[in-house]
Scaffold this motif. Sequence first.
Motif, PDB file in Angstrom:
ATOM      1  N   LEU A 184     -43.343  34.942  12.389  1.00 44.49           N
ATOM      2  CA  LEU A 184     -42.608  36.284  12.758  1.00 44.49           C
ATOM      3  C   LEU A 184     -41.958  36.132  14.108  1.00 44.49           C
ATOM      4  O   LEU A 184     -42.418  35.393  14.882  1.00 44.49           O
ATOM      5  CB  LEU A 184     -43.643  37.181  12.697  1.00 44.49           C
ATOM      6  N   ILE A 185     -41.325  37.161  14.507  1.00 44.38           N
ATOM      7  CA  ILE A 185     -40.870  37.522  15.862  1.00 44.38           C
ATOM      8  C   ILE A 185     -41.253  38.669  16.327  1.00 44.38           C
ATOM      9  O   ILE A 185     -41.708  39.561  15.453  1.00 44.38           O
ATOM     10  CB  ILE A 185     -39.218  37.100  15.877  1.00 44.38           C
ATOM     11  N   GLU A 186     -41.416  38.912  17.581  1.00 39.14           N
ATOM     12  CA  GLU A 186     -41.861  39.945  18.340  1.00 39.14           C
ATOM     13  C   GLU A 186     -41.140  40.085  19.766  1.00 39.14           C
ATOM     14  O   GLU A 186     -40.666  38.987  20.221  1.00 39.14           O
ATOM     15  CB  GLU A 186     -43.325  40.173  18.256  1.00 39.14           C
ATOM     16  N   SER A 187     -41.212  41.238  20.334  1.00 42.98           N
ATOM     17  CA  SER A 187     -40.410  41.612  21.726  1.00 42.98           C
ATOM     18  C   SER A 187     -41.724  41.386  22.431  1.00 42.98           C
ATOM     19  O   SER A 187     -41.655  41.058  23.598  1.00 42.98           O
ATOM     20  CB  SER A 187     -39.832  42.850  21.836  1.00 42.98           C
ATOM     21  N   ASP A 188     -43.046  42.114  22.168  1.00 41.32           N
ATOM     22  CA  ASP A 188     -44.051  42.286  23.193  1.00 41.32           C
ATOM     23  C   ASP A 188     -43.688  43.009  24.448  1.00 41.32           C
ATOM     24  O   ASP A 188     -44.304  43.122  25.495  1.00 41.32           O
ATOM     25  CB  ASP A 188     -44.851  41.123  23.248  1.00 41.32           C
ATOM     26  N   LEU A 189     -42.824  43.986  24.305  1.00 43.02           N
ATOM     27  CA  LEU A 189     -42.437  44.815  25.358  1.00 43.02           C
ATOM     28  C   LEU A 189     -43.181  45.978  25.346  1.00 43.02           C
ATOM     29  O   LEU A 189     -43.500  46.611  24.323  1.00 43.02           O
ATOM     30  CB  LEU A 189     -40.844  44.896  25.298  1.00 43.02           C
ATOM     31  N   HIS A 190     -42.894  46.839  26.495  1.00 42.46           N
ATOM     32  CA  HIS A 190     -43.613  47.921  26.985  1.00 42.46           C
ATOM     33  C   HIS A 190     -42.479  49.089  27.160  1.00 42.46           C
ATOM     34  O   HIS A 190     -42.924  50.281  27.538  1.00 42.46           O
ATOM     35  CB  HIS A 190     -44.567  47.897  28.227  1.00 42.46           C
ATOM     36  N   VAL A 219     -33.912  43.328  11.388  1.00 41.65           N
ATOM     37  CA  VAL A 219     -34.531  42.598  12.296  1.00 41.65           C
ATOM     38  C   VAL A 219     -35.856  43.331  12.259  1.00 41.65           C
ATOM     39  O   VAL A 219     -35.682  44.442  12.824  1.00 41.65           O
ATOM     40  CB  VAL A 219     -33.857  42.103  13.488  1.00 41.65           C
ATOM     41  N   TYR A 220     -37.172  42.665  12.603  1.00 40.58           N
ATOM     42  CA  TYR A 220     -38.450  43.567  12.440  1.00 40.58           C
ATOM     43  C   TYR A 220     -39.141  42.716  13.603  1.00 40.58           C
ATOM     44  O   TYR A 220     -39.565  41.625  13.796  1.00 40.58           O
ATOM     45  CB  TYR A 220     -39.296  43.042  11.037  1.00 40.58           C
ATOM     46  N   ASP A 221     -39.727  43.784  14.752  1.00 44.82           N
ATOM     47  CA  ASP A 221     -40.399  43.430  15.701  1.00 44.82           C
ATOM     48  C   ASP A 221     -41.956  43.490  15.135  1.00 44.82           C
ATOM     49  O   ASP A 221     -42.402  44.700  14.890  1.00 44.82           O
ATOM     50  CB  ASP A 221     -40.086  44.357  16.806  1.00 44.82           C
ATOM     51  N   ALA A 222     -42.634  42.413  15.228  1.00 38.56           N
ATOM     52  CA  ALA A 222     -43.922  42.366  14.574  1.00 38.56           C
ATOM     53  C   ALA A 222     -44.923  42.869  15.739  1.00 38.56           C
ATOM     54  O   ALA A 222     -46.171  43.126  15.181  1.00 38.56           O
ATOM     55  CB  ALA A 222     -44.447  40.839  14.276  1.00 38.56           C
ATOM     56  N   GLN A 229     -32.400  43.000  22.828  1.00 39.83           N
ATOM     57  CA  GLN A 229     -31.900  41.607  23.469  1.00 39.83           C
ATOM     58  C   GLN A 229     -32.991  40.667  23.205  1.00 39.83           C
ATOM     59  O   GLN A 229     -32.854  39.536  23.009  1.00 39.83           O
ATOM     60  CB  GLN A 229     -31.468  41.911  24.834  1.00 39.83           C
ATOM     61  N   HIS A 230     -34.328  41.095  23.807  1.00 41.86           N
ATOM     62  CA  HIS A 230     -35.413  39.922  23.486  1.00 41.86           C
ATOM     63  C   HIS A 230     -35.458  39.608  21.999  1.00 41.86           C
ATOM     64  O   HIS A 230     -35.660  38.352  21.738  1.00 41.86           O
ATOM     65  CB  HIS A 230     -36.837  40.622  23.892  1.00 41.86           C
ATOM     66  N   LEU A 231     -35.439  40.679  20.731  1.00 41.30           N
ATOM     67  CA  LEU A 231     -35.447  40.142  19.666  1.00 41.30           C
ATOM     68  C   LEU A 231     -34.356  39.375  19.257  1.00 41.30           C
ATOM     69  O   LEU A 231     -34.745  38.040  18.658  1.00 41.30           O
ATOM     70  CB  LEU A 231     -35.446  41.352  18.683  1.00 41.30           C
TER      71      LEU A 231
END
Length: 391
Positions: free
Chosen positions: A342-348, A18-21, A356-358
Motif C-alpha cells: 500500500l502507499i500512504e502520505s503520513d502527513l499532518h 489513488v488511496y492514502d492508507a 504530491q507525496h502520494l
Amino acid sequence: MAQVDQDANGAFPWHLGVYDAHCHPTDTMASIEEIPKMKARTLTVMATRAQDQQLVIDVAERLGVTASGLAQNEQRDENKEKLVPSFGWHPWFSHQIFDDSASGDAGAFDEEAKVLHYRAVLTPKSEDREFLRSLPDPRPLSAFLNETKEHLLRFPFALVGEVGLDRAFRIPEAWLPEHHEQRDDSLTPGGREGRRLSPYRVHMDHQKKILLAQLRLAGELNRAVSVHGVAAHGVIFEALRETWKGHELKVLSKRQRKRLRDGFDLDEDTESEEADGAQPKPYPPRMCMHSYSGPADTIKQYVDPSIPVDIFFSFSTAINFSSGSSDKGAAAILAVPDDKILIESDLHTAGLRMDQHLEEIVRLVCNLKGWDLEDGVARLGQNWKRFVFGA
C-alpha cells in the motif's frame, strides 16, 4: 542499490483512484477544507489521542465513505465521500491510559494516584513530581475501549488505528508559561508541537497492554488495523503473533493444493476454518504495517501462510524515503508481495502537498516493482480496498 528514479514517464492517472492508507489531516484542522479538492480518491484518517477522536468523527460525518456510496463504487460523489476514519490510541500517548482491567477502578485519579501511575509506566522511573503532575490526567482503558467501540459501530467501515509500539519516542515536556507564545495555534493540541523532549519513554510492557486491548477490539468487530512500529520490530511481531496464537491456519501440502484445484473436498478441519471465517476472533482480520521501516528480510515472517491475518505493508516518502533511508525502503518494497503493498502520505496536513507525496510514492513503487504506471495505480487501489473492506 541503485538510486531510484522518481520521475517515471507518463501523466499521472489520478482518474484510476489513488488511496492514502494512513494520514493525519485532523492534526491541522484548517487543511480539512482542502480534502474535497484533492486528487486522491480516499484518505484513511487516523485518530491517535484524546484531542483528535472527536475531530475524526466530525470530519467523517461530513466526508466519510458511506454504504450507499461504496455500493455505487466509482460513481459515488468523489468530492464528498473522501475518507475512511480510524479510531485508536497511539503508543506515543499510551502512558495517558491506565489499565483498570484488574481492579475495575475507573474512577478519577487523585494527585497521588496520578503520580504513582506515571512512575509505574514511564522509564526510567521518575522522581520529578512536578513533571509527572504536569502530564494529562490518565484515562481508564475500559472507558476508552467502550468509546472506541461506539465509534466503530457508528462508522461501519472504520478501522482501528493508529496503534502500535515505539521504543524510540520520548515524552514531551509540558509547555512552560513563558513558552506559550511559541505554540502553533493551527495545530491540534496534544502532539509534540515543538516541545522539548524529556528523558522518559513509555515502558514497553504498558505499551503492549494498550496495543493488545485494541487488537482484541478489532477482532471482535472484524475491523482492519493500522500498526505503528518504531525500533521495536521483533517485539511488535511477537505481540501481534500473541493475538493469533492457537488459531494458525493449516498449511496445505502440494498434494492437497492439487486436490483443491481439481475440485475435491479437503478434510473437515479446513472446512470448519472456512465456515468460521465471519465469527469474532481475538485477532484482527487485516493489518497494515504503516510506513514499514523494518528490515526487508523480516517481511517473510509476516506473510507466512499459517498466519490467519491478511498483513499489508504501506510506504511513504515522508518516512521511508527521507534522507539516508532510501536503500532500506527500496529493499523492503521489493520484498513485499505485489498484493500486500500500500502507499500512504503520513502527513499532518491535507491538500496539494499530500497529493504530491502520494504521487511520488506511487511512482517510486511502480519503478521498483517494474509496473506500468496505470497498472501500478490499479494494483495499489485494489490492495487498499481489500485492506479496508476485506475480500
